[in-house]
Write an enzyme that holds these catalytic residues in place. Structure first.
Site, mmCIF file in Angstrom:
data_model
loop_
_atom_site.group_PDB
_atom_site.id
_atom_site.type_symbol
_atom_site.label_atom_id
_atom_site.label_comp_id
_atom_site.label_asym_id
_atom_site.label_seq_id
_atom_site.Cartn_x
_atom_site.Cartn_y
_atom_site.Cartn_z
ATOM 1 N N LYS A 194 -8.188 -13.391 7.366
ATOM 2 C CA LYS A 194 -7.485 -14.667 7.503
ATOM 3 C C LYS A 194 -7.580 -15.166 8.936
ATOM 4 O O LYS A 194 -7.517 -14.387 9.887
ATOM 5 C CB LYS A 194 -6.022 -14.493 7.100
ATOM 6 C CG LYS A 194 -5.826 -14.192 5.621
ATOM 7 C CD LYS A 194 -4.371 -14.005 5.270
ATOM 8 C CE LYS A 194 -3.592 -15.293 5.360
ATOM 9 N NZ LYS A 194 -2.205 -15.153 4.872
ATOM 10 N N HIS A 264 -4.839 -9.219 -6.326
ATOM 11 C CA HIS A 264 -4.038 -8.939 -5.136
ATOM 12 C C HIS A 264 -3.191 -7.683 -5.308
ATOM 13 O O HIS A 264 -2.863 -7.010 -4.324
ATOM 14 C CB HIS A 264 -3.139 -10.127 -4.794
ATOM 15 C CG HIS A 264 -2.678 -10.136 -3.375
ATOM 16 N ND1 HIS A 264 -3.542 -10.305 -2.314
ATOM 17 C CD2 HIS A 264 -1.448 -9.966 -2.830
ATOM 18 C CE1 HIS A 264 -2.859 -10.261 -1.180
ATOM 19 N NE2 HIS A 264 -1.588 -10.052 -1.459
ATOM 20 N N HIS A 291 -2.947 -7.404 8.806
ATOM 21 C CA HIS A 291 -1.696 -8.161 8.835
ATOM 22 C C HIS A 291 -1.421 -8.699 10.236
ATOM 23 O O HIS A 291 -1.665 -8.015 11.234
ATOM 24 C CB HIS A 291 -0.527 -7.274 8.406
ATOM 25 C CG HIS A 291 -0.464 -7.023 6.925
ATOM 26 N ND1 HIS A 291 0.244 -5.985 6.371
ATOM 27 C CD2 HIS A 291 -1.027 -7.685 5.888
ATOM 28 C CE1 HIS A 291 0.114 -6.026 5.062
ATOM 29 N NE2 HIS A 291 -0.650 -7.041 4.748
ATOM 30 N N TYR A 300 5.788 -1.744 2.502
ATOM 31 C CA TYR A 300 5.324 -0.532 1.825
ATOM 32 C C TYR A 300 6.226 0.665 2.121
ATOM 33 O O TYR A 300 6.276 1.609 1.342
ATOM 34 C CB TYR A 300 3.866 -0.252 2.203
ATOM 35 C CG TYR A 300 2.968 -1.371 1.750
ATOM 36 C CD1 TYR A 300 2.718 -1.582 0.390
ATOM 37 C CD2 TYR A 300 2.432 -2.275 2.657
ATOM 38 C CE1 TYR A 300 1.947 -2.638 -0.032
ATOM 39 C CE2 TYR A 300 1.649 -3.335 2.238
ATOM 40 C CZ TYR A 300 1.411 -3.511 0.890
ATOM 41 O OH TYR A 300 0.645 -4.569 0.467
#
Length: 329
Positions: A194, A264, A291, A300
């Site tokens: 991203k 995903h 991230h 998580y």
């Protein structure tokens, strides 16, 4: 929305989108989402500002001629009314409305920074509250069942795709964007994530084996995109939709599709398995997944906590209770 539709947007919006591409290095998908959100906003604004006798469907409004004076007339109340419209008329959920809120804030912040407007009506625009949910993921046994279910004409390709998802935690866009030159000689791949941010992911033995077997049968002639790693039946770079279909097909074949899993969810599965079974540090997991924020990765750890709670509750003695015998009182 496609790239050519951007020409039908107001000039200020086009300038904003160019800035997101050229300066902020936003992906094509993100820029098109911005464009779609702002197109809906300005169509709605024109609908609202027209007289009641001249109403027509939103998609019939020509917003290309909207000028800066029109934009300067927009208020915070207008923006909240638009979000209410998105909820009540477009049935947008909270996550979608939160994304549109973010787009609107970014757009008006850009206009203010470039002196196109004097006051930013979106400066105090709040986003809808989002319900925090734990990510859905496959268990270790379900992951193995999924891999065992893969077969067919494109077995090597499909097995390699799902193996990379489950072992490396790739996003769908990252996998589709892989090129032959993404594969490095040291057993790693260069991922374009991203915001056009690159990261290196090292492959384990399962990934290397699956990749080598696929490369042996990967088409070499008649390709429309010679650089693409994964090739479709039509000799094109494999599309996002095709990958989604592949994953859905084998989830169904393995008998676990009724849980609402998707591509995903395989990324969530990879992260969860690494954290729970591989003892991977959360900071390392953040880098591996690409991230921006540690807070995103820390979900998580919450998954692990929930599993511990469930394990305690599953103890057969969990419901055994006894009061003190009366004779001892």
């Amino acid at each position: 929305m496609v790239r050519k539709d951007i020409a039908e947007l107001p000039e200020a919006v086009q300038n904003f989108l160019s800035y997101q591409t050229a300066v902020k290095n936003k992906s094509e998908l993100t820029v098109l989402e911005y464009a779609s959100d702002l197109r809906t906003l300005f169509r709605w604004l024109m609908y609202e500002k027209n007289g009641s006798a001249d109403k027509k469907p939103l998609n019939e409004y020509d917003i290309s001629q909207i000028d800066n004076d029109f934009i300067k007339s927009i208020t915070l109340s207008d923006l909240y009314a638009f979000l209410a419209f998105c909820q009540c008329e477009l049935n947008n959920n909270a996550k979608t409305r939160a994304r549109k809120s973010s787009t609107i804030r970014s757009f008006f912040k850009f206009l203010k920074a470039h002196a196109i407007i004097d006051e930013n009506p979106a400066e105090h625009l709040d986003s809808p509250s989002l319900k925090k949910t734990l990510p859905k993921y496959l268990t270790l046994d379900e992951s193995i069942d999924l891999l065992d279910a893969i077969d067919g004409e494109f077995f090597e390709r499909d097995y390699c795709i799902i193996t990379l998802f489950l072992n490396c935690g790739l996003r769908l866009s990252e996998l589709v964007g892989l090129n032959l030159r993404s594969i490095r000689g040291d057993g790693s791949v260069k991922i374009l994530g991203k915001g056009n941010k690159e990261r290196i992911v090292y492959l384990n033995d399962a990934c290397i084996d699956a990749l080598n077997k696929y490369l042996k049968i990967r088409p070499a002639e008649g390709l429309h995109d010679r650089e693409a790693l994964f090739i479709s039946r039509q000799k094109n770079r494999i599309s996002r939709r095709t990958v989604q279909y592949i994953v859905k097909k084998f989830l169904e074949k393995s008998g676990i599709d009724d849980k609402g899993y998707s591509v995903h969810k395989l990324r969530h599965t990879s992260a969860t398995l690494m954290y729970q079974h591989g003892n991977v540090d959360v900071m390392l997991l953040k880098e591996l997944l690409g991230h921006e924020s540690l807070a995103t990765t820390q979900i998580y750890t919450h998954v692990a906590n929930e599993q511990i709670k469930s394990a305690i509750k599953a103890n057969p003695l969990a419901e055994v209770k006894k009061n003190k015998p009366k004779s001892e009182e």
